[in-house]
Scaffold this active site. Structure first.
Site, PDB file in Angstrom:
ATOM      1  N   HIS A  32      -2.696  21.763  35.258  1.00  9.51           N
ATOM      2  CA  HIS A  32      -2.658  22.841  34.255  1.00  9.51           C
ATOM      3  C   HIS A  32      -2.248  22.262  32.907  1.00  9.51           C
ATOM      4  CE1 HIS A  32      -2.319  26.760  32.524  1.00  9.51           C
ATOM      5  NE2 HIS A  32      -2.306  27.390  33.681  1.00  9.51           N
ATOM      6  N   HIS A  59     -19.859  13.383  49.390  1.00  6.42           N
ATOM      7  CA  HIS A  59     -20.495  14.484  48.658  1.00  6.42           C
ATOM      8  C   HIS A  59     -19.576  14.962  47.535  1.00  6.42           C
ATOM      9  CE1 HIS A  59     -23.350  14.600  51.981  1.00  6.42           C
ATOM     10  NE2 HIS A  59     -22.335  14.700  52.817  1.00  6.42           N
ATOM     11  N   HIS A  91     -29.544  25.299  38.106  1.00  7.46           N
ATOM     12  CA  HIS A  91     -30.940  25.664  37.847  1.00  7.46           C
ATOM     13  C   HIS A  91     -31.322  26.955  38.570  1.00  7.46           C
ATOM     14  CE1 HIS A  91     -35.354  25.482  38.503  1.00  7.46           C
ATOM     15  NE2 HIS A  91     -35.365  24.954  37.286  1.00  7.46           N
ATOM     16  N   CYS A 117     -12.941  29.868  35.924  1.00  6.38           N
ATOM     17  CA  CYS A 117     -13.898  29.392  36.920  1.00  6.38           C
ATOM     18  C   CYS A 117     -13.268  28.535  38.012  1.00  6.38           C
ATOM     19  CB  CYS A 117     -15.012  28.596  36.232  1.00  6.38           C
ATOM     20  SG  CYS A 117     -15.938  29.559  35.011  1.00  6.38           S
ATOM     21  N   HIS A 176     -18.277  21.802  39.545  1.00  4.03           N
ATOM     22  CA  HIS A 176     -18.513  23.160  39.039  1.00  4.03           C
ATOM     23  C   HIS A 176     -19.714  23.200  38.101  1.00  4.03           C
ATOM     24  CE1 HIS A 176     -18.107  26.961  37.083  1.00  4.03           C
ATOM     25  NE2 HIS A 176     -17.645  26.449  35.962  1.00  4.03           N
TER      26      HIS A 176
END
Length: 496
Positions: free
Chosen positions: A303, A387, A420, A224, A391
């Site tokens: 990583h 802001h 949502h 992702c 994820h």
């Protein structure tokens, strides 16, 4: 009765003390330089014009020295500007909005689960409990092949989903920007679990008849967080290819990855992942700095794959019945926390104001020298960003980051509402969140945005953007027909 001594901690507004400290430390150079400049100015005024003229006349200028000094200054300036990295601008982006026919309300999802897993009621009950606590709404979407009973995850269906999501997003982006296929110099497509031959990037080249000398890349298996990896790759390529456009496409194809078994750890992705995708146009052209929405400031990648637990916490494998799925480990949140800690340790010095860095340093020294039991100071990242795009991997991910970074409900609103409305759309979720902030009319010139993504491997990646111009509330996009009803209250448990 003697007077009661007032409690200092209650009588003094500690919030204003902290604000004063932040202002003082962040503007320390100004406070030091202003008195010096004033002192120098007063001394110059006291000398008088005649004495200043005498000092000027007493100076002897050699033409050769002047030429050499000028040449040196010009050479240093030239080297500086040539070695300075090219700015990377985000011209615009678009997010795929699935059609209403793909909608999967809870009742439909559970009905299909009962029919597909009729011999395993415990797995059905487990999925229902996950859905109740997932934070997903009733309008998330799954591709057409998953709507069949049983699902038909064929190669043809997967290609059809990929074409629908990717081409729709690209078409919308081209309409927004006036981009023509021949203008694209770099193409990067990331999709973690669906990697056909020819590749998805080749599919895009074929569809839009892109130039034969285009530099195309297809990233797979990176989870992702692959969207920010694609951004990082595009930035590096734009450093060596001047006057270029880079098209980045982030998506996850659901069709071939729907798990049809009964292992609980492998049923989780069925409950959370939904269809989605985004197309992003990046540029290093100077003329685009005026029309571009954002400028890329930093990309930090972490990583943790050297650790065995981290490597296997999101793992594609076969269950005992030979059915392939994604196994999500119970240690996932712990590993994500460690990856986040490493990531913010790297990104902190790049973005945090001096006041926060000083507090962190003093606390670290205090822990090392005086008392190891001192609570470590958590930097206030709200001083660095307006802001946050976290994820939308699941409710637990958002809750954990909100707690660890001490964010308010408004700071994580975009992430919760994206989860949502659209579910976990994998690497593209960050762009749905950015679009939410824009649709709410909150993105102003100079605002800084922090995108944080987690992915298999295990990786935690961050990108920092700075808004180039105040963005008007868009009339299109994925939130067009529903932004007015958001934010909505999301209960802890939705009883099904």
């Amino acid at each position: 009765m003697p007077e009661v001594v007032p409690n200092f901690s209650n009588s003094v507004k500690l919030k204003y003390v902290k604000l004063g400290y932040q202002y003082l430390v962040n503007h320390i150079l100004t406070f030091l330089l202003v008195p010096i400049i004033i002192g120098v100015t007063i001394e110059v005024l006291r000398i008088g014009p005649e004495e200043l003229l005498n000092i000027w006349n007493s100076l002897h200028f050699d033409v050769l020295q002047i030429l050499c000094s000028s040449f040196l200054i010009i050479s240093i300036a030239t080297v500086y500007f040539m070695s300075k990295p090219r700015s990377t601008y985000l011209v615009d982006y678009s997010c795929y909005k699935p059609p209403v026919t793909c909608r999967v309300p809870f009742s439909t999802f559970m009905e299909h689960s009962r029919l597909i897993l009729k011999d395993n009621p415990k797995s059905v009950e487990f999925q229902m409990r996950i859905l109740e606590r997932s934070g997903l709404g009733e309008e998330t979407c799954l591709p057409s092949p998953i709507h069949y009973i049983p699902p038909t995850p064929t190669m043809e269906g997967a290609r059809g989903e990929a074409e629908e999501v990717i081409f729709t997003a690209i078409d919308e982006l081209m309409n927004k920007t006036g981009l023509k296929p021949k203008d694209i110099d770099i193409l990067i497509v990331n999709c973690s679990l669906f990697s056909p031959t020819p590749s998805l990037s080749a599919m895009v080249v074929n569809k839009y008849k892109l130039r034969s000398n285009i530099k195309s890349y297809n990233l797979s298996g990176m989870g992702c967080s692959a969207g920010l990896i694609s951004i990082d790759l595009a930035r590096d390529l734009l450093q060596v290819h001047p006057n270029s456009y880079a098209l980045v496409i982030s998506t996850e194809i659901i069709t071939p990855n729907y798990y049809k078994g009964s292992e609980r750890a492998m049923l989780l992705p069925n409950c959370l992942f939904r269809m989605g995708g985004a197309a992003v146009l990046l540029s290093n052209k100077r003329r685009d700095q005026y029309r571009a929405k954002y400028r890329l400031m930093h990309v930090v990648r972490t990583h943790k794959g050297a650790d065995d637990k981290a490597f296997k916490c999101v793992f594609e494998q076969e269950d005992p019945q030979g059915k392939v799925g994604i196994n999500l480990s119970k240690d996932l949140m712990v590993i994500a926390g460690e990856a986040l800690k490493s990531n913010i340790t790297t990104i902190g010095p790049l973005v945090l104001p001096a006041s926060e860095q000083l507090l962190f340093l003093l606390t670290l020294i205090g822990r090392k020298i005086f008392n190891h039991k001192w609570k470590p100071y958590i930097p206030d990242f709200k001083q660095a960003f307006e802001h946050f795009c976290i994820h939308a991997g699941g409710r637990a991910v958002i809750d954990e980051l909100q707690k660890n970074l001490q964010l308010s409900g408004e700071h994580v609103e975009a992430s919760r509402m994206t989860l949502h409305r659209f579910g976990n759309t994998s690497s593209s979720s960050l762009w749905y969140e950015m679009s939410y902030i824009e649709a709410k009319g909150r993105m102003k010139r100079g605002d800084r945005v922090w995108q944080i993504a987690f992915g298999s491997g295990f990786k935690c990646n961050s990108a920092v953007w700075k808004c180039n111009r105040t963005i008007k509330t868009p009339t299109d996009g994925p939130w067009q027909d529903c932004i007015d009803k958001y934010p909505v209250h999301i209960p802890e448990i939705v009883k099904l």
